[in-house]
Design a protein around this motif. Structure first.
Motif, short mmCIF file in Angstrom:
data_model
loop_
_atom_site.label_atom_id
_atom_site.label_comp_id
_atom_site.label_asym_id
_atom_site.label_seq_id
_atom_site.Cartn_x
_atom_site.Cartn_y
_atom_site.Cartn_z
N LEU A 64 -5.11 -0.91 0.29
CA LEU A 64 -4.53 -2.05 -0.44
C LEU A 64 -5.29 -2.32 -1.74
CD1 LEU A 64 -3.84 -4.52 2.51
CD2 LEU A 64 -2.12 -3.47 1.03
N HIS A 67 -3.76 0.13 -4.03
CA HIS A 67 -2.32 -0.08 -4.24
C HIS A 67 -1.91 -1.40 -3.57
CE1 HIS A 67 -2.30 4.09 -5.51
NE2 HIS A 67 -2.87 4.43 -4.35
N VAL A 103 -0.06 -4.62 -2.14
CA VAL A 103 1.32 -5.00 -1.83
C VAL A 103 1.29 -6.45 -1.33
CG1 VAL A 103 2.08 -2.66 -1.23
CG2 VAL A 103 1.21 -4.17 0.57
N GLU A 145 5.45 7.32 -4.24
CA GLU A 145 4.97 5.93 -4.32
C GLU A 145 5.77 5.01 -3.41
OE1 GLU A 145 4.66 4.37 -8.24
OE2 GLU A 145 3.47 6.06 -8.99
N GLN A 146 7.08 5.24 -3.36
CA GLN A 146 7.91 4.39 -2.51
C GLN A 146 7.52 4.54 -1.03
OE1 GLN A 146 12.15 5.26 -1.63
NE2 GLN A 146 12.59 3.26 -2.55
N ARG A 176 4.65 5.55 0.08
CA ARG A 176 3.31 4.96 0.25
C ARG A 176 3.38 3.45 0.40
NH1 ARG A 176 0.63 5.36 -5.03
NH2 ARG A 176 1.71 3.38 -5.31
N ASP A 177 4.12 2.78 -0.49
CA ASP A 177 4.20 1.32 -0.44
C ASP A 177 4.91 0.84 0.83
OD1 ASP A 177 2.88 1.25 -2.79
OD2 ASP A 177 4.57 0.58 -4.03
N THR A 178 5.95 1.59 1.25
CA THR A 178 6.64 1.22 2.49
C THR A 178 5.67 1.32 3.67
OG1 THR A 178 8.79 1.93 1.67
CG2 THR A 178 8.50 1.87 4.07
N LEU A 211 2.42 1.12 3.65
CA LEU A 211 1.42 0.05 3.57
C LEU A 211 2.00 -1.28 4.06
CD1 LEU A 211 -0.68 0.53 0.29
CD2 LEU A 211 -1.54 0.21 2.62
N ARG A 212 3.23 -1.56 3.66
CA ARG A 212 3.85 -2.81 4.09
C ARG A 212 4.05 -2.83 5.62
NH1 ARG A 212 6.21 -2.48 -1.16
NH2 ARG A 212 5.96 -4.49 -2.26
#
Length: 898
Positions: free
Chosen positions: A605, A608, A610, A680-681, A683-685, A687-688
């Protein structure tokens, strides 16, 4: 004024340090008012527990620890459910225990309570209480008890003392309290009556003394049934208090003696021979000495026959004037001398060893004597009827259910309760005696004049009430009763009474009976009984056995959460818990695992960031995301259901299995692929999803491990100020399709991992594989990255197909739920070296097998050896046969002879 959480969220230590956060967080929680029910909205439904009050001068042991942890779990859970959670703390004055402590202190000064007098003794006891009483509160705080300290009570508080007087006077006025001379359990060391429940019976070897009861006017040499009646006893000193000899009316040996007179040995006091069907003709000599002043059964017989009652003991159980020449002797010295004198007089027959139950004072440990004494009693039958009805109509539920029968049995056979104690520390009996006219006055307020004659010469009863009398009022007296207080109106009846099954009668039943009688309502709706905490071998913990595990020592060593989790997950309602230090170490390891999981996510986090995900269902989820979310929702539902069913241990175990066995071992390993990839998408998904699940898992785990969860939660994106008041998560929809598909992929990975272990493949070595998956081929292709990462497969040599014309040679074949996996052995091991190794191992096993077969074919061994030895050899041969078969199979694979 609200203060921010004291946890430094700018950095996260490599390992979880409980000592760095526990005191910090506890003080912050308390200052923020999180322990108070008022933290919930005014219209919130209350959830109330009255803490079983530990002895004010005691130290908390594992029994207190399990009580504290279970109750704190319930309070934290219901607080997170939005209830107005109130946990009322307090301590008990513990009459006998505290008085003993102070008397020992005085003895070290060369003093006794009698020497300094009642007033000075009470002053010294209050001083002792103030000095040592605070230790309990400090220890409860160390355990994380989130109780409302502003409402803390003590059983000798002014308010609770008023409640005790109100209860006593009400019962007295209804005729349910009376004063009488009855046989009681007398503790010589404490010099007070103790209740039946405070007596422990221990099986011990005693001596049974057989002697001759002379018949008046006859000669001993005329023998049994003519010159004397043979009788046996384990307590010869009580012969001096005998008032009859009893025989069965149908006993041919003695029937002709009924109505005759016997002479008490040595004293020569005449007593009658009576008949009573209580006497067993088949036991002992068939004749009983009757001592109504020192045996409960004899007392009943004495009442039936109108026998006099003679007490031969002083309060310290030395012999009194009724013992004649033995007056002033200790009871055991009297026993020795009396028996010697009886031997000299030709009155003894024999002695023999006899195993029997000996009563001991639970608190003092010395042998208890039944003694006639003037005491105060409560008539229990009318109260017991109400207590039985409340459980029968399920206004009160006992968990586990099996203790309901035990409760019924006790209340159906209840005896009147002796409530007076010959102590100074405690609630003094609120009865005064007029020295002029003898009037007895029970009063809520100290009277100044006699209600009968107006005299001012009043003297209060010197005795105090049994500690359990005031404890029985605890659920409502702590809330302000007998006054109609806002707390009493809002928080009574309480919800749960949680305690050990060993005080179901001592305390729980009495609270039910007193609560119903005083308030007209049940004092609580649920009784939850936990078991005893024993050592790893199931033995009771004791200082003499040297197996005591000190909870505070364990907390100092491993942290509070480690001890909490090990005890809470080891418990099932009503069953004893076997605890070892290894279990506590496992709890510490779990705390570290949680910390490291959060630290892993926080590290990503920081690179990156979120936002806190309120909902993740709208994100572009991968199969692994869908799977873990579905499993997470199932765990929320399961844990919630189990906690509501009071299955706290199983709920904690399910949560542990999910967090370590699925989230950490599987999903986080899968998550490393998108977290380190270029998408990136994705990765962010990921992480969320990680934040969403971890944050909610910390909420689920908080009642079990409050400190590590709060500290870790503060590092994650979240809503609200504190985890302790965060809302309990609710489950979302299951995704059974994702669970089924992911489960198949995981089974294949497990099979490959097992094969690697079996063939000793180096951990870092990536191996080739062929996966024949039929209609599931597309699924496996879509999860190729996960297969490569988690099974350590060679990406260049991974072949996923629907069908395969010919099976590969020299390849290990695995079949998992219809999916075939082939692992070429050449890619895993040195084929020739492995063939040589397996051949040698097979040769060794075959030699052992041949020896075992020869042994079992030998008739001498089979027929003469102990059966368990023969069975052991057969089991050994079977195991060797299986081992040889597996080795041959692996050699066939190596040589391609499939």
């Amino acid at each position: 004024m609200k203060q921010p959480c004291p946890i430094d969220t700018t950095q996260m230590s490599k390992a979880y340090d409980p000592h760095a956060v526990e005191t910090l967080l506890y003080e912050w929680w308390e200052k923020q008012g999180y322990f108070k029910p008022e933290i919930a909205p005014p219209d919130a439904r209350p959830f109330v527990i009255a803490m079983p009050p530990p002895n004010v001068t005691g130290e908390l042991h594992m029994g207190h620890a399990i009580t504290t942890f279970i109750e704190d779990l319930m309070i934290r859970y219901h607080r997170m459910q939005g209830r107005a959670a109130l946990w009322v703390p307090g301590t008990d004055h513990a009459g006998i225990a505290t008085q003993l402590q102070v008397e020992r202190m005085l003895a070290r000064e060369g003093l006794s309570r009698q020497q300094i007098g009642r007033e000075e003794f009470l002053r010294r006891t209050w001083e002792w209480k103030e000095k040592y009483g605070g230790r309990i509160q400090l220890q409860l705080r160390r355990m994380g008890a989130s109780c409302d300290w502003d409402r803390e009570r003590f059983t000798l508080d002014e308010g609770l003392s008023r409640a005790v007087r109100e209860c006593f006077v009400r019962l007295y006025e209804k005729g349910l309290i009376y004063r009488g001379e009855y046989l009681v359990n007398w503790s010589p060391g404490l010099q007070t009556a103790v209740s039946d429940l405070e007596v422990e019976y221990r099986e011990e070897e005693a001596t049974l003394y057989y002697f001759k009861y002379p018949i008046a006017g006859a000669r001993l040499e005329d023998g049994p049934g003519v010159g004397y009646i043979p009788v046996a006893t384990v307590r010869p000193e009580t012969i001096l208090g005998d008032t009859a000899v009893a025989v069965h009316p149908d006993d041919e040996r003695y029937r002709h003696l009924i109505g005759k007179t016997c002479l008490v040995p040595i004293l020569n006091r005449p007593i009658p021979v009576i008949h009573d069907t209580y006497v067993s003709m088949d036991f002992g000599t068939g004749a009983l000495k009757i001592t109504p002043g020192h045996d409960p059964n004899d007392f009943e017989i004495g009442q039936r026959h109108g026998l006099p009652i003679i007490n031969v003991f002083n309060p310290d159980v030395t012999m009194n004037e009724n013992a004649g020449p033995y007056a002033g002797l200790d009871r055991y010295e009297c026993r020795r001398r009396l028996w010697a004198d009886m031997e000299a007089a030709g009155l003894t027959i024999k002695t023999e060893k006899y195993v029997t139950q000996i009563p001991h004072s639970q608190r003092g440990g010395e042998v208890v004597e039944p003694m006639l004494s003037t005491q105060w009693f409560v008539r229990m039958k009318p109260l017991a009827e109400a207590g039985l009805t409340a459980v029968r109509d399920r206004r009160i539920v006992i968990i586990p259910e099996r203790f309901t029968k035990v409760y019924y049995n006790w209340l159906e056979n209840i005896r009147d309760w002796c409530i007076s104690r010959q102590l100074w520390w405690g609630h003094r009996i609120p009865v005064w005696y007029c020295q002029e006219c003898g009037q007895m006055i029970a009063a809520r307020v100290d009277p100044t004049t006699c209600t009968q004659c107006g005299s001012t010469r009043l003297e209060q009863d010197p005795d105090v009430l049994d500690t359990w009398f005031s404890s029985g009022l605890w659920p409502f007296s702590t809330l302000g009763w007998p006054d109609d207080t806002p707390d009493l109106r809002r928080f009574y009846p309480t919800d749960v009474m949680e305690t050990g099954y060993d005080i179901l009668f001592f305390w729980v039943a009495r609270m039910i009976m007193q609560g119903l009688e005083m308030t007209g309502q049940v004092p609580f709706r649920v009784v939850y009984l936990h078991g005893l905490v024993r050592d790893a071998q199931g033995r009771k913990m004791s200082k003499t056995a040297g197996n005591v595990i000190d909870p505070l020592e364990m907390i100092e060593r491993y942290g509070t959460d480690a001890l909490r989790f090990s005890l809470l997950t080891g418990t099932t309602p009503g069953n004893d818990i076997n605890l070892s230090e290894e279990r506590i170490v496992a709890g510490r390891n779990f705390a570290n695992k949680i910390w490291n999981m959060v630290r892993f996510v926080v590290g990503h986090l920081r690179q990156h960031p979120v936002e806190f995900p309120e909902d993740v269902t709208q994100l572009p989820l991968a199969l692994a995301d869908r799977w873990i979310l579905s499993r997470h929702h199932e765990v929320i539902a399961t844990v919630t259901r189990l906690i509501e069913a009071y299955q706290f241990g199983e709920a904690g175990r399910q949560l542990y299995e999910f967090m370590w066995g699925e989230l950490a071992d599987w999903y986080i390993e899968m998550a490393k692929i998108p977290l380190t990839g270029q998408d990136e998408q994705a990765r962010d998904t990921t992480l969320r999803v990680l934040v969403y699940i971890l944050e909610r898992c910390l909420r689920l785990l908080h009642p079990y491990m409050p400190f590590v969860t709060e500290a870790a939660w503060q590092h994650l994106p979240h809503r609200g100020d504190a985890l302790i008041i965060a809302r309990w998560p609710t489950p979302g929809a299951r995704d059974e399709e994702a669970e089924t598909m992911m489960q198949l992929v995981m089974e294949v990975i497990r099979a490959i991992r097992n094969a690697r272990t079996e063939y000793n493949v180096e951990v870092g070595r990536h191996i080739p594989a062929v996966i024949v998956a039929g209609e599931k081929a597309a699924l496996f292709r879509s999860q190729a990255d996960i297969l490569i990462q988690l099974a350590h497969l060679d990406a260049e040599q991974l072949d996923i197909v629907a069908e395969l014309e010919a099976k590969p040679q020299q390849a290990l074949a695995l079949v998992v739920s219809g999916v075939e996996v082939y692992l070429p052995l050449a890619g895993m091991i040195d084929l020739e070296a492995e063939r040589v190794r397996l051949s040698k191992e097979l040769e060794k096993v075959q030699e052992q097998l041949a020896r075992s077969e020869r042994t079992l074919s030998n008739p001498n061994f089979v027929n003469k050896a102990p059966p368990e030895v023969v069975e052991k050899e057969r089991a050994k041969m079977t195991a060797l046969q299986e081992q040889a078969g597996k080795l041959r199979e692996r050699l066939h694979v190596l040589t391609g002879e499939m």
